[in-house]
Each structure stands twice: as C-alpha cells, then as structure tokens.
Design an enzyme around this catalytic site. Sequence first.
Site, mmCIF file in Angstrom:
data_model
loop_
_atom_site.group_PDB
_atom_site.id
_atom_site.type_symbol
_atom_site.label_atom_id
_atom_site.label_comp_id
_atom_site.label_asym_id
_atom_site.label_seq_id
_atom_site.Cartn_x
_atom_site.Cartn_y
_atom_site.Cartn_z
ATOM 1 N N SER A 1 0.830 -1.199 0.000
ATOM 2 C CA SER A 1 0.000 0.000 0.000
ATOM 3 C C SER A 1 0.868 1.254 0.000
ATOM 4 C CB SER A 1 -0.913 0.014 1.237
ATOM 5 O OG SER A 1 -0.129 -0.005 2.428
ATOM 6 N N LYS B 1 7.592 6.329 -3.213
ATOM 7 C CA LYS B 1 6.221 6.405 -3.720
ATOM 8 C C LYS B 1 5.650 7.807 -3.513
ATOM 9 C CE LYS B 1 2.431 5.030 -5.608
ATOM 10 N NZ LYS B 1 1.600 3.912 -5.160
ATOM 11 N N LYS C 1 -4.532 11.356 0.378
ATOM 12 C CA LYS C 1 -3.717 10.602 1.332
ATOM 13 C C LYS C 1 -2.255 10.587 0.911
ATOM 14 C CE LYS C 1 -4.077 6.122 0.847
ATOM 15 N NZ LYS C 1 -2.771 5.562 0.423
#
Length: 303
Positions: A109, A183, A251
């Site tokens: 994730s 990321k 997020k």
Amino acid sequence: MTTLDDESGPLPASSDVRVGVWGLGAMGEPMARHLLDARGSLTVHARRERRALIDAGAHWAPTARDLASACDAILVMLPDLPQLDEHLEGPDGLLAGVEGRELLLMIGSTSSPVGVRDLAERLPDGIRVVDCPVSGGQDGATAGTLSIMLGGDTADTDLAASLLEPCGTPVRLGPLGAGEVAKACNQMVVAATIVALGEATELAARSGVDPAALWDLLGGGYAGSNLLASRRDKLVRGDDSPSGIAQYMVKDLGFAADVAAATDTRPALLPALRATFDEIVERGLGERDIAVTRRFTAERSAD
C-alpha cells in the site's frame, strides 16, 4: 526484527516460500494472477471471494489467520495501514496464524514511511516487514510491468524482490520506509502531471484546438509521459470513470508532506497540489479517475 540468519529459523528459499496476497482490488487481483501463474500456488484473502482466482487454482483463506497459517510471505495490497491493523489481533487475526514462525510481510500500500516503521516495531519477533509500494497503475498491474519500490533489510528485500519479480521490476532503495518515500515522490510527479494534463486539455478544447490532435503531436515531445499514454483517451473524451481514483491522492500527498516536514524540505508545488485534490474531493469528484482533472477545470471555470 529478525533476519534470515537468525537462529529462530529462516524462511525457505524463494522457490519454496508459500506466498499469499491480502487485498484483491484493482491492483491486488492482477498481481495475484501473475504470482499464481509464476509459482503455480497462491493463497489469497480479501473481503469478498474472487471466484475467478479460485477457479484458476488459488487457495482461498477465509480469515487473516488462515492466510498467515498457510503462508511464509504475504503481499498486502490494502488501501493503507489502518485496514491491516484492524485484522492483526484477535482469534481470526494475522498474528494468531503465525504461531512463532517466520513471516515476511510485504506492504504494497501507499502509506506513511513513519507508519511502516512503527508497524515493524510493534510486530512480534519473527515477522519482518518490507515496504513495496508500486507504480504503473492498473495497466501496469495487468501487464506485469509495475515499478516496485522496496525498503527494508537487504536480506528481506532480496527475498521480496525474488518473489515479486513476476509483477514488474523490484528495486531496493534503502532501509525500511525508503519505498514509501519513493512512492511519495512518485505521487507528487503524478499529481502535478495529471493536473497539468487536465488543465491543458480543457484549455485546448475551449480554444478550438482538437485535444486528440494536440496530444498526438505533443506526446512525442517533452510533454509526453507514461501517464499521458495511459490517460490520453480519457482526457480527450472527458471520461473519468474510475480506475485510479482521485481521492487516494489526498492521502498520498499528505504522506509526501510528512516526508517534506521530516526532512526540512520547503516545497513550492506540493501545497498547491494538496489544495487542488482537496478541492476535487470537496466538489464530490473524489471517486472519479484522476483524469477528472479536466472536468474539475471545467467546473471551476463555470463558477
């Protein structure tokens, strides 16, 4: 955290590792298919059973405990760490299925680097954590061409890279959390690019310029990118049906802001990107594909 050389018992060689996937959404399911094809055996767990995977030969684990009991390494493709935390404890939780064995937990994730490190500290000895967020979207997951960003101890990331190679190109970028930092950097570029593409497409259309011709021409120059290739048709048609939904970017950019604060970096663009995606969500467009930036630009122009 233990390593592969600890006396508590190392994991078997990568070819013998029993692999599982937790989370079978837009990214997790195609990754699971590649792992199943490559290994011939896979155990999967999600909120809902995926009949097609089971029919293809995957084993279904009804609970996180069942998944952990059947696996030596688990790829977690949940939205974020809270969804994992919810199912760690309790009689059907992941920890109940480990039973003192070694387990490699691969966090795919997009999450906070600090949160990943905190998770690793909280887990019992024997459960080792690697962060392995991916880039390439659903297209890359389906094609098996994802960029896989690894963070963790060298031995653990070496094993994770061997296991995840069927899904794309895994590269170790540093200690635990480094993958999530990478990321965050990736998402900053993606966010900036899709906002620019959406605004440019709408600007061209309002000026009487055919967006399809525009991107056919400019896609071969400096304006070209994998994101343009992936979202060109959606932008031209004004199609923002969900694939990679815009709301997740809120997020992701928040994690980028956390990294910036932790490293005393003062970005100029990041605050504007966060404000843009906050507004996209406030306008009720958060569940649309990130190509919604064209519609968002049109709506703002009509205010």
